[in-house]
Design an enzyme around this catalytic site. Sequence first.
Site, PDB file in Angstrom:
ATOM      1  N   GLU A  17     -13.237  19.589   8.029  1.00 33.55           N
ATOM      2  CA  GLU A  17     -13.791  18.564   9.090  1.00 33.55           C
ATOM      3  C   GLU A  17     -14.182  19.379  10.439  1.00 33.55           C
ATOM      4  O   GLU A  17     -13.398  20.214  10.929  1.00 33.55           O
ATOM      5  CB  GLU A  17     -12.652  17.626   9.482  1.00 33.55           C
ATOM      6  N   ARG A 107     -14.147   2.462  11.818  1.00 35.41           N
ATOM      7  CA  ARG A 107     -14.295   1.866  12.950  1.00 35.41           C
ATOM      8  C   ARG A 107     -14.463   2.723  14.350  1.00 35.41           C
ATOM      9  O   ARG A 107     -15.280   2.127  15.188  1.00 35.41           O
ATOM     10  CB  ARG A 107     -13.012   0.761  13.196  1.00 35.41           C
ATOM     11  N   LYS A 165     -11.805  -2.939   2.360  1.00 33.52           N
ATOM     12  CA  LYS A 165     -12.872  -1.684   2.472  1.00 33.52           C
ATOM     13  C   LYS A 165     -13.279  -1.125   1.381  1.00 33.52           C
ATOM     14  O   LYS A 165     -14.449  -1.025   1.273  1.00 33.52           O
ATOM     15  CB  LYS A 165     -12.081  -0.801   3.291  1.00 33.52           C
ATOM     16  N   GLN A 176      -5.290  10.322   7.151  1.00 36.42           N
ATOM     17  CA  GLN A 176      -4.810  10.814   8.510  1.00 36.42           C
ATOM     18  C   GLN A 176      -4.007  11.650   8.308  1.00 36.42           C
ATOM     19  O   GLN A 176      -3.435  11.784   6.956  1.00 36.42           O
ATOM     20  CB  GLN A 176      -4.034   9.453   9.179  1.00 36.42           C
TER      21      GLN A 176
HETATM   22  P1  FAD Z   1     -10.456  -0.031  10.155  1.00 39.01           P
HETATM   23  O1  FAD Z   1     -10.347   0.340   8.601  1.00 39.01           O
HETATM   24  O2  FAD Z   1     -11.567  -1.064  10.603  1.00 39.01           O
HETATM   25  O3  FAD Z   1      -9.107  -0.476  10.466  1.00 39.01           O
HETATM   26  C1  FAD Z   1      -8.551  -0.520  11.740  1.00 39.01           C
HETATM   27  C2  FAD Z   1      -7.664  -1.395  11.942  1.00 39.01           C
HETATM   28  O4  FAD Z   1      -7.895  -2.994  11.719  1.00 39.01           O
HETATM   29  C3  FAD Z   1      -6.248  -1.356  11.036  1.00 39.01           C
HETATM   30  O5  FAD Z   1      -5.222  -1.587  11.662  1.00 39.01           O
HETATM   31  C4  FAD Z   1      -6.690  -2.421   9.765  1.00 39.01           C
HETATM   32  O6  FAD Z   1      -5.402  -2.951   9.471  1.00 39.01           O
HETATM   33  C5  FAD Z   1      -7.111  -3.509  10.773  1.00 39.01           C
HETATM   34  N1  FAD Z   1      -8.031  -4.230  10.087  1.00 39.01           N
HETATM   35  C6  FAD Z   1      -9.135  -4.059   9.169  1.00 39.01           C
HETATM   36  N2  FAD Z   1      -9.839  -4.997   8.845  1.00 39.01           N
HETATM   37  C7  FAD Z   1      -9.323  -6.187   9.460  1.00 39.01           C
HETATM   38  C8  FAD Z   1      -9.570  -7.372   9.553  1.00 39.01           C
HETATM   39  N3  FAD Z   1     -10.671  -8.127   8.828  1.00 39.01           N
HETATM   40  N4  FAD Z   1      -8.878  -8.378  10.357  1.00 39.01           N
HETATM   41  C9  FAD Z   1      -8.061  -7.915  11.016  1.00 39.01           C
HETATM   42  N5  FAD Z   1      -7.307  -6.527  11.152  1.00 39.01           N
HETATM   43  C10 FAD Z   1      -8.215  -5.730  10.251  1.00 39.01           C
HETATM   44  N6  FAD Z   1     -12.662   8.108  14.820  1.00 39.01           N
HETATM   45  C11 FAD Z   1     -13.714   8.336  15.637  1.00 39.01           C
HETATM   46  O7  FAD Z   1     -14.094   7.922  16.626  1.00 39.01           O
HETATM   47  N7  FAD Z   1     -14.737   9.136  14.960  1.00 39.01           N
HETATM   48  C12 FAD Z   1     -14.613  10.026  13.795  1.00 39.01           C
HETATM   49  O8  FAD Z   1     -15.356  10.630  13.424  1.00 39.01           O
HETATM   50  C13 FAD Z   1     -13.237   9.739  12.997  1.00 39.01           C
HETATM   51  N8  FAD Z   1     -13.027  10.348  11.873  1.00 39.01           N
HETATM   52  C14 FAD Z   1     -11.890  10.087  11.300  1.00 39.01           C
HETATM   53  C15 FAD Z   1     -11.698  10.539   9.957  1.00 39.01           C
HETATM   54  C16 FAD Z   1     -10.629  10.278   9.441  1.00 39.01           C
HETATM   55  C17 FAD Z   1     -10.320  10.977   7.800  1.00 39.01           C
HETATM   56  C18 FAD Z   1      -9.347   9.409   9.779  1.00 39.01           C
HETATM   57  C19 FAD Z   1      -8.111   8.897   9.086  1.00 39.01           C
HETATM   58  C20 FAD Z   1      -9.925   8.919  11.214  1.00 39.01           C
HETATM   59  C21 FAD Z   1     -10.931   9.145  11.860  1.00 39.01           C
HETATM   60  N9  FAD Z   1     -11.229   8.497  12.862  1.00 39.01           N
HETATM   61  C22 FAD Z   1     -12.467   8.662  13.914  1.00 39.01           C
HETATM   62  C23 FAD Z   1     -10.133   7.717  13.755  1.00 39.01           C
HETATM   63  C24 FAD Z   1     -10.439   6.111  13.329  1.00 39.01           C
HETATM   64  O9  FAD Z   1     -11.847   5.763  13.939  1.00 39.01           O
HETATM   65  C25 FAD Z   1      -9.393   5.342  14.025  1.00 39.01           C
HETATM   66  O10 FAD Z   1      -8.184   5.786  13.472  1.00 39.01           O
HETATM   67  C26 FAD Z   1      -9.717   3.860  14.177  1.00 39.01           C
HETATM   68  O11 FAD Z   1      -8.563   3.585  15.170  1.00 39.01           O
HETATM   69  C27 FAD Z   1      -9.646   3.172  12.911  1.00 39.01           C
HETATM   70  O12 FAD Z   1     -10.453   3.226  11.983  1.00 39.01           O
HETATM   71  P2  FAD Z   1     -10.773   2.726  10.408  1.00 39.01           P
HETATM   72  O13 FAD Z   1     -11.890   3.160   9.995  1.00 39.01           O
HETATM   73  O14 FAD Z   1      -9.649   3.122   9.599  1.00 39.01           O
HETATM   74  O15 FAD Z   1     -10.847   1.201  10.945  1.00 39.01           O
END
Ligand code: FAD
Length: 290
Positions: A17, A107, A165, A176
């Site tokens: 990454e 997100r 998802k 993570q």
């Molecule tokens: P989601 O899958 O949307 O989940 C976020 C939270 O919302 C979780 O607690 C989930 O349980 C909850 N949730 C999901 N759907 C619902 C629903 N319908 N109702 C209520 N709650 C819900 N961040 C950046 O800004 N840029 C990056 O490039 C980046 N790359 C990453 C790469 C990896 C491999 C990882 C693990 C993380 C990365 N992140 C990045 C961090 C990530 O954006 C954050 O951890 C963020 O807080 C959550 O993203 P997510 O896509 O997991 O969110």
Amino acid sequence: MKLTEVLQAGRKIFSFEFYPPKTEEDARRLFDTARELKALDPDFVSITNSSSGSIPYRTVALSGVLKAELGLETVAHLTCVAHSRAEIKEICLRLKAMGVTNILALRGDIQNVQGIPVRRDYHYAAQLVADLKKAGDFSIGGACYPEKHPEAATLEEDIARLREKVDAGAEYLITQLFFDNDFYFRFLERTAAAGINVPILPGLMPLTGYKQMQNLTQLMKVSVPAAVRAGLERWAGDKESLFRFSVDYASAQARDLLARGAPGLHLYTLNRSRAAIAILKNVKGGPAAA
Ligand code: FAD
């Protein structure tokens, strides 16, 4: 090539990454790093997307350039917080034009966007995944959290959301980072029990110091075992020994993960090649790491 095809091939896959550089010097270093890591023949490199949005499309541009200039398979991270629905449509066209067929849909980090208007066409990654599936022929991945996402009330709830998802179209997941492999293997059992059957690629990062560890534990709520804390404390004043300690720890973690069935490794590089090269050499049994 689509990442899903690579994952289906059944062999262990290795990836790195990167984050988009902010200065010319950063950019030069990233290209040096990418060239050095290209020599290890990674299956893909992924490029993060900053939520601060100061230079839009850096991720998209870099995904295209690394593919075109170095022949690396690239995965562009796209986030709900950085982009509106209209921008996502446009970005998909640009990615297609550049031959980038892989997207990690997230997100985004909310704490990064203080003071910056947050796009709110999408609230959760699953919504972005669903839209990206409609946008065309991309292989879409998502993030997951073996120790639970910090905002989720429980791991069960988080895994139920993760299932949404995957149902929306995420074809693989990247975790993570974690420092205790038991979290990963317990997570595999629980996600399988919840009906999640896509490959889950473990994310690893060798720690560079005590301060970085504090950020991880405070912001990302990642657990750091006592042995890692002790090592970071012990070698705090000795950069080279600290490097060795972190690489040895991550290499042992990586070997155990692969031996116990993980589909591959995703290394968070912080745009530096030395630790990633050392870990992969240790894992693949090449010559002693430099
Ligand atoms: P989601 O899958 O949307 O989940 C976020 C939270 O919302 C979780 O607690 C989930 O349980 C909850 N949730 C999901 N759907 C619902 C629903 N319908 N109702 C209520 N709650 C819900 N961040 C950046 O800004 N840029 C990056 O490039 C980046 N790359 C990453 C790469 C990896 C491999 C990882 C693990 C993380 C990365 N992140 C990045 C961090 C990530 O954006 C954050 O951890 C963020 O807080 C959550 O993203 P997510 O896509 O997991 O969110």
